[in-house]
Design a protein around this motif. Structure first.
Motif, PDB file in Angstrom:
ATOM      1  N   VAL A 259       0.750  -1.079   0.019  1.00 51.38           N
ATOM      2  CA  VAL A 259       0.117  -0.052   0.030  1.00 51.38           C
ATOM      3  C   VAL A 259       0.896   1.167  -0.129  1.00 51.38           C
ATOM      4  CG1 VAL A 259      -1.771   1.217   1.392  1.00 51.38           C
ATOM      5  CG2 VAL A 259      -1.884  -1.075   1.204  1.00 51.38           C
ATOM      6  N   TRP A 260       1.960   1.110   0.647  1.00 52.02           N
ATOM      7  CA  TRP A 260       2.884   2.431   0.956  1.00 52.02           C
ATOM      8  C   TRP A 260       3.544   2.704  -0.623  1.00 52.02           C
ATOM      9  CZ3 TRP A 260       4.206   6.662   3.105  1.00 52.02           C
ATOM     10  CH2 TRP A 260       5.623   7.254   2.827  1.00 52.02           C
ATOM     11  N   HIS A 261       3.820   1.532  -1.123  1.00 50.41           N
ATOM     12  CA  HIS A 261       4.475   1.940  -2.564  1.00 50.41           C
ATOM     13  C   HIS A 261       3.424   2.327  -3.503  1.00 50.41           C
ATOM     14  CE1 HIS A 261       8.618   0.757  -1.527  1.00 50.41           C
ATOM     15  NE2 HIS A 261       8.149  -0.589  -0.959  1.00 50.41           N
ATOM     16  N   LYS A 262       2.293   1.838  -3.451  1.00 51.08           N
ATOM     17  CA  LYS A 262       1.032   2.016  -4.195  1.00 51.08           C
ATOM     18  C   LYS A 262       0.961   3.841  -4.350  1.00 51.08           C
ATOM     19  CE  LYS A 262      -3.812   1.289  -5.275  1.00 51.08           C
ATOM     20  NZ  LYS A 262      -5.032   0.573  -4.990  1.00 51.08           N
ATOM     21  N   PHE A 263       0.889   4.182  -2.959  1.00 52.20           N
ATOM     22  CA  PHE A 263       0.647   5.757  -2.814  1.00 52.20           C
ATOM     23  C   PHE A 263       1.736   6.574  -2.653  1.00 52.20           C
ATOM     24  CE2 PHE A 263      -3.316   3.654  -1.338  1.00 52.20           C
ATOM     25  CZ  PHE A 263      -4.246   4.278  -1.904  1.00 52.20           C
ATOM     26  N   GLU A 264       3.121   6.081  -3.090  1.00 52.40           N
ATOM     27  CA  GLU A 264       4.384   6.550  -2.758  1.00 52.40           C
ATOM     28  C   GLU A 264       4.274   7.834  -3.605  1.00 52.40           C
ATOM     29  OE1 GLU A 264       8.981   5.240  -2.002  1.00 52.40           O
ATOM     30  OE2 GLU A 264       7.718   4.080  -3.202  1.00 52.40           O
ATOM     31  N   GLN A 265       3.896   7.604  -4.822  1.00 56.31           N
ATOM     32  CA  GLN A 265       3.939   8.695  -5.852  1.00 56.31           C
ATOM     33  C   GLN A 265       3.009   9.946  -5.546  1.00 56.31           C
ATOM     34  OE1 GLN A 265       6.241   9.176  -8.751  1.00 56.31           O
ATOM     35  NE2 GLN A 265       5.366  11.163  -8.556  1.00 56.31           N
ATOM     36  N   ALA A 302      -0.411  14.412   7.031  1.00 57.77           N
ATOM     37  CA  ALA A 302      -0.694  14.323   8.395  1.00 57.77           C
ATOM     38  C   ALA A 302      -1.296  13.015   8.805  1.00 57.77           C
ATOM     39  CB  ALA A 302      -1.007  15.537   8.866  1.00 57.77           C
ATOM     40  N   GLY A 303      -2.455  12.904   7.924  1.00 58.11           N
ATOM     41  CA  GLY A 303      -3.340  11.581   8.400  1.00 58.11           C
ATOM     42  C   GLY A 303      -2.872  10.308   7.708  1.00 58.11           C
ATOM     43  N   GLY A 304      -2.107  10.331   6.647  1.00 53.22           N
ATOM     44  CA  GLY A 304      -1.658   9.352   6.216  1.00 53.22           C
ATOM     45  C   GLY A 304      -0.480   8.538   6.557  1.00 53.22           C
ATOM     46  N   LEU A 305       0.577   9.556   6.828  1.00 51.34           N
ATOM     47  CA  LEU A 305       1.984   9.066   7.445  1.00 51.34           C
ATOM     48  C   LEU A 305       1.798   8.244   8.502  1.00 51.34           C
ATOM     49  CD1 LEU A 305       4.089  12.011   6.361  1.00 51.34           C
ATOM     50  CD2 LEU A 305       3.882   9.810   5.053  1.00 51.34           C
ATOM     51  N   GLY A 306       1.020   8.750   9.419  1.00 48.54           N
ATOM     52  CA  GLY A 306       1.071   7.870  10.874  1.00 48.54           C
ATOM     53  C   GLY A 306       0.590   6.574  10.729  1.00 48.54           C
ATOM     54  N   MET A 307      -0.334   6.107   9.719  1.00 45.55           N
ATOM     55  CA  MET A 307      -0.587   4.848   9.421  1.00 45.55           C
ATOM     56  C   MET A 307       0.359   4.128   9.209  1.00 45.55           C
ATOM     57  SD  MET A 307      -4.197   5.121   9.771  1.00 45.55           S
ATOM     58  CE  MET A 307      -4.503   3.709   9.111  1.00 45.55           C
ATOM     59  N   PRO A 499      -8.317   7.735   0.172  1.00 49.40           N
ATOM     60  CA  PRO A 499      -8.330   6.219  -0.185  1.00 49.40           C
ATOM     61  C   PRO A 499      -7.196   5.551   0.667  1.00 49.40           C
ATOM     62  CG  PRO A 499      -7.644   7.259  -2.312  1.00 49.40           C
ATOM     63  CD  PRO A 499      -8.247   8.347  -1.209  1.00 49.40           C
ATOM     64  N   GLN A 500      -6.153   6.091   0.675  1.00 45.86           N
ATOM     65  CA  GLN A 500      -4.787   5.482   1.303  1.00 45.86           C
ATOM     66  C   GLN A 500      -5.148   5.159   2.830  1.00 45.86           C
ATOM     67  OE1 GLN A 500      -0.218   6.676   1.523  1.00 45.86           O
ATOM     68  NE2 GLN A 500      -1.721   8.549   2.170  1.00 45.86           N
ATOM     69  N   VAL A 501      -5.853   5.966   3.599  1.00 40.26           N
ATOM     70  CA  VAL A 501      -6.199   5.714   5.085  1.00 40.26           C
ATOM     71  C   VAL A 501      -7.073   4.308   4.895  1.00 40.26           C
ATOM     72  CG1 VAL A 501      -7.428   6.625   6.986  1.00 40.26           C
ATOM     73  CG2 VAL A 501      -6.041   8.038   5.700  1.00 40.26           C
ATOM     74  N   ALA A 502      -7.996   4.506   4.054  1.00 40.97           N
ATOM     75  CA  ALA A 502      -9.242   3.285   4.180  1.00 40.97           C
ATOM     76  C   ALA A 502      -8.652   2.033   3.637  1.00 40.97           C
ATOM     77  CB  ALA A 502     -10.190   3.583   2.854  1.00 40.97           C
ATOM     78  N   LYS A 503      -7.468   2.153   2.857  1.00 35.62           N
ATOM     79  CA  LYS A 503      -6.854   0.893   2.469  1.00 35.62           C
ATOM     80  C   LYS A 503      -5.946   0.353   3.570  1.00 35.62           C
ATOM     81  CE  LYS A 503      -5.654  -2.206  -0.799  1.00 35.62           C
ATOM     82  NZ  LYS A 503      -6.541  -3.157  -1.313  1.00 35.62           N
ATOM     83  N   VAL A 504      -5.380   1.147   4.295  1.00 39.04           N
ATOM     84  CA  VAL A 504      -4.278   0.823   5.575  1.00 39.04           C
ATOM     85  C   VAL A 504      -5.492   0.043   6.467  1.00 39.04           C
ATOM     86  CG1 VAL A 504      -3.043   1.253   7.267  1.00 39.04           C
ATOM     87  CG2 VAL A 504      -2.641   2.285   4.797  1.00 39.04           C
ATOM     88  N   ILE A 505      -6.451   0.708   7.046  1.00 38.52           N
ATOM     89  CA  ILE A 505      -7.295   0.165   8.093  1.00 38.52           C
ATOM     90  C   ILE A 505      -7.758  -1.063   7.455  1.00 38.52           C
ATOM     91  CG2 ILE A 505      -9.571   0.795   9.158  1.00 38.52           C
ATOM     92  CD1 ILE A 505      -8.989   3.522   9.025  1.00 38.52           C
TER      93      ILE A 505
END
Length: 616
Positions: A259-265, A302-307, A499-505
Motif C-alpha cells: 500500500v505504501w509503494h502504491k501511494f508513494e508517488q 498528516a493523516g496518512g503518514l502516521g498509519m 483512499p490511502q487511509v481506508a486501504k491501510v485500515i
C-alpha cells in the motif's frame, strides 16, 4: 452419540432401537410427534430419526418447527412413500436425508454414520489422546497398544470425553463435562441415573486405564463442576499458534508495504506541492489557489503518514497544516519556519520504510466473573457445556495469565470473592485484563458496599456489572451471544475521503474477521449504510460537503442508527475538536498519528462492548 427415534410403528421402533443400541448409540424412542418435540426441547441429541406420518405432529411439520427455532440437529426422515414430491417437501422442510421403507439396516446405519460425521471435524474413526486410542468403527480401545475390555457404558463414556476433546477441536482437554451433561448424553430418559452412578462409572473406567499403564488422573475431576481429560502438553499448540500469528503479521506487513509503494508517488506529489508553496511563501507570492492545494496536501500527509509508522513525519505535516491555516502573507519568519518543517519532513521519510505491525486477533476470550454464587456458576457451566462453548475455570488470580495462553478459548470463567481479593491480586489482574486490547469482563455480583465498588471500578475498561439473580433463560442468551461472537464477522464502515487511509485500515482489520467498507463521499452514507448494516462506523472530521461531526449529529437523530458506535479517526485531537466530537454523539476518537495497534484495539473494544450490551 445420542439419537432420538420418533416412530409410531412399534415393530419398526423396537427393531431400530435394539440395532442402534448394539452399535453403541444411546436411543430415546417416542411414538408421537408432539412428545418427540418435548424431548427435543428438554434434551440434546446428535441425530433425530423421524417418521413422516406421525400422530399429533407429523414429521414435516416437526422438521419445519425444529429449523424455525434454530435447532440444527441432523434429521433423517423415514418414509413409506416413494413419491418424489414427498421427498422434496421433506428436504425443503430442513431434513438432511431420507430412507424409504422398507430399508436395509446396513444402508440406514451407513447414512446415520455419514450424518454424524458431518457434525465433527475429522472423518477418521480413530480418536487418539496421547497413548490412548478409540476406534469407533471396531469399538476397540487401546492404551499404549494394550487392549482394554470395557462395558458398553464405559466405552460410551470414554468416547464422549474423546469426542469433546479431539473432534470438537477443544484445546487439549479444557472441556469440562458436568455430571448432568454426562447422564443426559449416556443414559436414556427412563434410566435417570444419580450422580453416584456417574461417579462409579468414572471410577471403574479410571481403574481399567490405570491397569493398562495410564496416569491415574487421566480423567481429571474439576471439583464442584465435573470431569475432563487431563490436558496434554500444549507446546505443539503454542508453536502452531505462534507460526499462524507470525504468518499473519508477515502477510499484513507485506500488504502495508504494498500500500505504501502504491501511494508513494501521490505522497511525493504532495511534498512537491508543499515545496512550491514554501518557495512562493518566502518570495511573498503565495496565491490563494496554491495555498489551498498546500493545505490539502499537508492535511493528507498528516493523516496518512502516521498509519505507516511515520509518527514524527505525521506530527511535522500537522504543524505545517496549522501554519498554512493561519498564514499571513507578510509573516516572513513564519514562512522560514514552514521551510524548516518541510526539510525535517523530507528527512523523516525514509525511501524504503520498514513497516511493522505486531497484529491483534479478534478471537479473544471474554471473562465471566461470578462473585461467590455457586448456583449461578454451575448454571453457567452447564449452559456453556450444552452450547459447546470452550471455557477455562479459574479459581486463583495467579491462574489468569496461564488461561490466556490457551488457543481458541471462548470464555475465562472466574470464580472470585470480591471481599477476599487482595490489593496485590487486584493490581495484577487489572494489569492483565486492561492490557490493550482490554478483555471484556462480565461481573455478576450483589456486593454494593463502597470498598467492593472501588475494587469493581479498578477491574476493567470493558466492565459490565450485572446482578447475580439471573434465570436459566437469561444465562442461556448470554452464553449463546458469547459463542456467536467468536464466529461472527463484523461489518465496519469508514467514511474518509483519503483512499490511502481506508486501504491501510482494511489491511489492519482483515486478520480480525472484520469486513471493511470504505466510503469517500459522506452524502452517500444513507444508501451505503442500508446495504451494509455496519456494526461500527469510523469517521474523519474534515471532509468535503459534509464533515464528520455534522454527519454524526444526523446519525444520532435517526432512530435506525442512533445506537451505532461511532469512532472518529482524525488528525484533529485538540480540546475544542474533541468536545465537538463528544457533543455530537461520538463514542470515541483516535488520532491518525497514533500507532496502528491503538486503532485496532479501539475498534475491537467498541465492537465487543456493543455486542455484549445488546445481549444484556
Amino acid at each position: 452419540m445420542k439419537i432420538l427415534l420418533v416412530e409410531d410403528d412399534e415393530v419398526i421402533a423396537r427393531t431400530l432401537e435394539n440395532v442402534l443400541r448394539e452399535q453403541h448409540y444411546i436411543v430415546d424412542c417416542v411414538a408421537e410427534g408432539d412428545l418427540g418435540w418435548e424431548f427435543v426441547e428438554t434434551y440434546s441429541y446428535d441425530l433425530i430419526l423421524l417418521d413422516i406420518i406421525l400422530p399429533k405432529l407429523n414429521g414435516i411439520e416437526f422438521c419445519k418447527k425444529l429449523r424455525l427455532v434454530g435447532n440444527q440437529t441432523p434429521v433423517l426422515l423415514l418414509t413409506a412413500q416413494q413419491s418424489n414430491y414427498k421427498k422434496v417437501v421433506g428436504l425443503d422442510a430442513g431434513a438432511d436425508d431420507y430412507v424409504v421403507k422398507p430399508f436395509e439396516l446396513s444402508e440406514l446405519l451407513a447414512r446415520i454414520r455419514v450424518l454424524l460425521r458431518r457434525r465433527t471435524v475429522p472423518i477418521s474413526p480413530i480418536l487418539e489422546w496421547s497413548k490412548l486410542a478409540l476406534n469407533s468403527s471396531t469399538h476397540e480401545v487401546t492404551y499404549d497398544d494394550q487392549e482394554l475390555t470395557l462395558t458398553p457404558k464405559e466405552y460410551r463414556l470414554l468416547e464422549l470425553f474423546l469426542n469433546h476433546s479431539v473432534r470438537e477441536a477443544y484445546p487439549k482437554g479444557n472441556r469440562v463435562l458436568t455430571r448432568d451433561y454426562i447422564s443426559d448424553r449416556l443414559w436414556e430418559v427412563e434410566e435417570a441415573p444419580s450422580n453416584n452412578t456417574v461417579s462409579a462409572h468414572i471410577k471403574e473406567l479410571r481403574r481399567k486405564l490405570k491397569q493398562a499403564g495410564a496416569n491415574p488422573d487421566l480423567i481429571e475431576t474439576v471439583y464442584g463442576v465435573g470431569y475432563r481429560l487431563k490436558p496434554l502438553s500444549n507446546e505443539a499448540d503454542k508453536n502452531s499458534e505462534s507460526k499462524t500469528r507470525n504468518s499473519l503479521r508477515q502477510q499484513t506487513n507485506q500488504t502495508l508495504s504494498s500500500v505504501w509503494h502504491k501511494f508513494e508517488q501521490k505522497n511525493s506529489d504532495r511534498l512537491t506541492i508543499l515545496e512550491r508553496a514554501s518557495h512562493s511563501w518566502q518570495q511573498g507570492s503565495l496565491d490563494i489557489k496554491l495555498l489551498h492545494q498546500a493545505q490539502f496536501a499537508a492535511h493528507k500527509l498528516a493523516g496518512g503518514l502516521g498509519m505507516f509508522g511515520f509518527h514524527a513525519g505525521s506530527d511535522l505535516a500537522r504543524e505545517m497544516s496549522e501554519l498554512l491555516m493561519f498564514k499571513a502573507a507578510s509573516e516572513i519568519e513564519q514562512a522560514g519556519h514552514f521551510d524548516e518543517l518541510l526539510q525535517a519532513l523530507r528527512t523523516a521519510l525514509q525511501p524504503n520504510p520498514e513497516l511493522t505491525f505486531q497484529g491483534l486477533e479478534r478471537a479473544r476470550p471474554k471473562v465471566i466473573a461470578i462473585d461467590r454464587q455457586p448456583e449461578l456458576l454451575n448454571c453457567i457451566i452447564e449452559e456453556m457445556t450444552v452450547a459447546q462453548v470452550n471455557f477455562e475455570l479459574v479459581t486463583k488470580p495467579t491462574d489468569f495469565k496461564q488461561a490466556l495462553t490457551q488457543p481458541q478459548l471462548n470464555v475465562i470463567l472466574w470464580d472470585l470473592s470480591l471481599p477476599d481479593l487482595s490489593e496485590a491480586d487486584l493490581t495484577h489482574l487489572a494489569e492483565i485484563i486492561n492490557r490493550p486490547p482490554a478483555l471484556p469482563l462480565l461481573l455478576f455480583t450483589d456486593h454494593e458496599n463502597s470498598s467492593d465498588r472501588f475494587k469493581i471500578a479498578r477491574l476493567g475498561q470493558q466492565l459490565f456489572v450485572q446482578p447475580a439473580s439471573l434465570n436459566a433463560a437469561q444465562v442461556n442468551k448470554i452464553i449463546l451471544t458469547l459463542k456467536q461472537s467468536q464466529e461472527q464477522v463484523f461489518q465496519v464502515l469508514i467514511v474518509d475521503d483519503d483512499p490511502q487511509v481506508a486501504k491501510v485500515i482494511q489491511t489492519l482489520l482483515s486478520p480480525a474477521k472484520i469486513n471493511l467498507t470504505s466510503l469517500k463521499n459522506p452524502l452517500d452514507f444513507w444508501r451505503v449504510t442500508i446495504k451494509t448494516k455496519p456494526d461500527l462506523l469510523i469517521l474523519d472530521v474534515a471532509m468535503p460537503d459534509l464533515n464528520g461531526i455534522e454527519l454524526c449529529q444526523l446519525i444520532r437523530n435517526d432512530p435506525r442508527w442512533c445506537r451505532l458506535p461511532i469512532l472518529f479517526f482524525t488528525i484533529h485531537h485538540d480540546l475544542p475538536t474533541v468536545q465537538q466530537i463528544l457533543t455530537a454523539g461520538g463514542n470515541d476518537y483516535i488520532s491518525k498519528t497514533q500507532t496502528q495497534s491503538a486503532l485496532v484495539a479501539k475498534v475491537l473494544h467498541h465492537l465487543d462492548r456493543s455486542q455484549i450490551l445488546s445481549s444484556l
